[in-house]
Design a protein around this motif. Structure first.
Motif: not given
Length: 140
Positions: A75-98
């Motif tokens: 498991a992992m979290a994306i924790t960019d500084h003061d922004m959430v721009s990559g979270l939607e793509a990260g969530a989709r990639a999490g499903i794709k890569w298990g």
């Protein structure tokens, strides 16, 4: 590394203290240690502090999640500084890569960086707060 250890089963009379006496040297089936209701699993490898190229990382969210999965993270979290721009793509990639994905952010203050995990990255009030926080950091 985080272990999911669960609990031990039998929480009744202590055999060592003489609470049950038998002639066979072992407790009857009804008194034997029960299996844990929680499955004891192998250690889990988790990284809850990663950054994409949206803040000070080098990879896009998809590549970051893919790399984490291929390197054995569970498991992992994306924790960019003061922004959430990559979270939607990260969530989709999490499903794709298990790989388990936790949406996060690293909120900057004048003295600290505060990690927020499991955030609602679509919440308007929270997004306004992040914009305010980022604006305050530009003043410093």
């Amino acid at each position: 590394m985080i272990n999911n250890l669960g609990t031990t089963g039998w929480h009744g009379t202590s055999y060592a203290s003489g609470g049950w006496r038998g002639t066979t040297g072992c407790a009857p089936k009804s008194k034997r240690r029960r299996k844990s209701p929680v499955n004891i699993r192998e250690p889990k490898y988790i990284d809850f502090h990663t950054h994409t190229f949206y803040s000070d990382g080098m990879l896009d969210p998809e590549t970051l999640v893919k790399t984490a999965s291929l390197r054995g993270l569970d498991a992992m979290a994306i924790t960019d500084h003061d922004m959430v721009s990559g979270l939607e793509a990260g969530a989709r990639a999490g499903i794709k890569w298990g790989i388990g994905f936790v949406p996060g952010v690293e909120v900057s203050t004048d003295k600290y960086h505060i990690l927020g995990l499991g955030i609602d990255f679509r919440n308007k009030a929270f997004l306004d707060f992040l914009a305010y926080s980022a604006g305050e950091q530009e003043k410093v």
